[in-house]
Write a protein that holds these residues in place. Structure first.
Motif, mmCIF file in Angstrom:
data_model
loop_
_atom_site.group_PDB
_atom_site.id
_atom_site.type_symbol
_atom_site.label_atom_id
_atom_site.label_comp_id
_atom_site.label_asym_id
_atom_site.label_seq_id
_atom_site.Cartn_x
_atom_site.Cartn_y
_atom_site.Cartn_z
ATOM 1 N N LEU A 40 0.855 -1.191 0.000
ATOM 2 C CA LEU A 40 0.000 0.000 0.000
ATOM 3 C C LEU A 40 0.885 1.233 0.000
ATOM 4 O O LEU A 40 1.859 1.299 0.759
ATOM 5 N N LEU A 41 0.572 2.166 -0.849
ATOM 6 C CA LEU A 41 1.286 3.444 -0.905
ATOM 7 C C LEU A 41 0.298 4.540 -0.577
ATOM 8 O O LEU A 41 -0.786 4.595 -1.174
ATOM 9 N N VAL A 42 0.674 5.398 0.351
ATOM 10 C CA VAL A 42 -0.226 6.483 0.758
ATOM 11 C C VAL A 42 0.552 7.787 0.837
ATOM 12 O O VAL A 42 1.736 7.796 1.172
ATOM 13 N N PRO A 43 -0.122 8.881 0.540
ATOM 14 C CA PRO A 43 0.526 10.174 0.746
ATOM 15 C C PRO A 43 0.605 10.456 2.246
ATOM 16 O O PRO A 43 -0.286 10.054 3.005
ATOM 17 N N LYS A 44 1.653 11.105 2.666
ATOM 18 C CA LYS A 44 1.778 11.425 4.088
ATOM 19 C C LYS A 44 0.811 12.531 4.506
ATOM 20 O O LYS A 44 0.450 12.615 5.669
ATOM 21 N N ARG A 45 0.412 13.358 3.570
ATOM 22 C CA ARG A 45 -0.601 14.371 3.857
ATOM 23 C C ARG A 45 -1.964 13.720 3.702
ATOM 24 O O ARG A 45 -2.232 13.064 2.702
ATOM 25 N N HIS A 46 -2.810 13.889 4.679
ATOM 26 C CA HIS A 46 -4.132 13.264 4.637
ATOM 27 C C HIS A 46 -4.935 13.759 3.436
ATOM 28 O O HIS A 46 -5.152 14.957 3.263
ATOM 29 N N ILE A 47 -5.326 12.822 2.592
ATOM 30 C CA ILE A 47 -6.259 13.075 1.490
ATOM 31 C C ILE A 47 -7.325 11.996 1.634
ATOM 32 O O ILE A 47 -7.032 10.813 1.511
ATOM 33 N N ALA A 48 -8.549 12.386 1.927
ATOM 34 C CA ALA A 48 -9.599 11.433 2.278
ATOM 35 C C ALA A 48 -9.875 10.414 1.170
ATOM 36 O O ALA A 48 -10.098 9.241 1.443
ATOM 37 N N SER A 49 -9.871 10.840 -0.077
ATOM 38 C CA SER A 49 -10.119 9.937 -1.199
ATOM 39 C C SER A 49 -9.735 10.646 -2.493
ATOM 40 O O SER A 49 -9.450 11.848 -2.490
ATOM 41 N N LEU A 50 -9.764 9.909 -3.600
ATOM 42 C CA LEU A 50 -9.501 10.544 -4.894
ATOM 43 C C LEU A 50 -10.485 11.675 -5.156
ATOM 44 O O LEU A 50 -10.159 12.642 -5.841
ATOM 45 N N ASN A 51 -11.674 11.554 -4.605
ATOM 46 C CA ASN A 51 -12.692 12.593 -4.797
ATOM 47 C C ASN A 51 -12.284 13.933 -4.197
ATOM 48 O O ASN A 51 -12.858 14.961 -4.544
ATOM 49 N N GLU A 52 -11.318 13.924 -3.287
ATOM 50 C CA GLU A 52 -10.878 15.143 -2.617
ATOM 51 C C GLU A 52 -9.663 15.780 -3.278
ATOM 52 O O GLU A 52 -9.207 16.837 -2.846
ATOM 53 N N LEU A 53 -9.108 15.141 -4.317
ATOM 54 C CA LEU A 53 -7.913 15.677 -4.957
ATOM 55 C C LEU A 53 -8.175 17.036 -5.583
ATOM 56 O O LEU A 53 -9.244 17.283 -6.143
ATOM 57 N N GLN A 54 -7.172 17.882 -5.476
ATOM 58 C CA GLN A 54 -7.210 19.223 -6.053
ATOM 59 C C GLN A 54 -6.132 19.304 -7.133
ATOM 60 O O GLN A 54 -5.214 18.479 -7.156
ATOM 61 N N PRO A 55 -6.187 20.289 -8.033
ATOM 62 C CA PRO A 55 -5.154 20.412 -9.068
ATOM 63 C C PRO A 55 -3.734 20.436 -8.503
ATOM 64 O O PRO A 55 -2.814 19.895 -9.100
ATOM 65 N N GLY A 56 -3.543 20.987 -7.324
ATOM 66 C CA GLY A 56 -2.227 21.032 -6.694
ATOM 67 C C GLY A 56 -1.728 19.677 -6.222
ATOM 68 O O GLY A 56 -0.570 19.547 -5.820
ATOM 69 N N ASP A 57 -2.580 18.663 -6.264
ATOM 70 C CA ASP A 57 -2.196 17.320 -5.814
ATOM 71 C C ASP A 57 -1.636 16.449 -6.937
ATOM 72 O O ASP A 57 -1.280 15.299 -6.703
ATOM 73 N N ASP A 58 -1.528 16.988 -8.142
ATOM 74 C CA ASP A 58 -1.035 16.190 -9.263
ATOM 75 C C ASP A 58 0.340 15.602 -8.976
ATOM 76 O O ASP A 58 0.620 14.444 -9.313
ATOM 77 N N ALA A 59 1.207 16.360 -8.339
ATOM 78 C CA ALA A 59 2.567 15.884 -8.070
ATOM 79 C C ALA A 59 2.560 14.675 -7.138
ATOM 80 O O ALA A 59 3.296 13.710 -7.371
ATOM 81 N N ILE A 60 1.741 14.678 -6.105
ATOM 82 C CA ILE A 60 1.743 13.553 -5.171
ATOM 83 C C ILE A 60 1.193 12.294 -5.830
ATOM 84 O O ILE A 60 1.669 11.193 -5.585
ATOM 85 N N VAL A 61 0.203 12.446 -6.697
ATOM 86 C CA VAL A 61 -0.328 11.285 -7.420
ATOM 87 C C VAL A 61 0.768 10.702 -8.317
ATOM 88 O O VAL A 61 0.974 9.487 -8.356
ATOM 89 N N GLY A 62 1.510 11.560 -8.973
ATOM 90 C CA GLY A 62 2.625 11.105 -9.785
ATOM 91 C C GLY A 62 3.691 10.411 -8.959
ATOM 92 O O GLY A 62 4.236 9.375 -9.361
#
Length: 94
Positions: A40-62
């Motif tokens: 399992l890979l998770v971002p260290k910053r809490h992101i509740a779900s993909l539904n909560e992603l913002q444009p600024g989160d593109d880097a963490i998804v990458g």
């Protein structure tokens, strides 16, 4: 988030078999693996779900996707193939 399982793993309130960690990502072996390799890979910053992603989160998804590929290579399963999945919300097993 106080009730987030992944946040508790990140803060070491819940133990985990950690595979990789940097400033942004934590990777750990699943406690109940569904295959020979189940990380399992998770971002260290809490992101509740993909539904909560913002444009600024593109880097963490990458970063999550690139780290999954690196872990697959480290484990010698990159050439044969591996699966990546984003589970989103309860009905998907998040």
């Amino acid at each position: 988030m106080s009730n987030c399982l992944f946040c508790k793993i990140i803060t070491r309130d819940i133990p985990a078999s950690i595979v990789y960690e940097d400033d942004h990502v934590l990777a750990f072996n699943d406690i109940s693996p569904q295959g020979p390799t189940h990380v399992l890979l998770v971002p260290k910053r809490h992101i509740a779900s993909l539904n909560e992603l913002q444009p600024g989160d593109d880097a963490i998804v990458g970063e999550l996707v690139r780290r999954a590929a690196a872990i697959a290579k480290e484990r010698g399963i990159d050439a044969g193939g591996y699966r990546t999945v984003f589970n989103t919300n309860g009905d998907a097993g998040q």
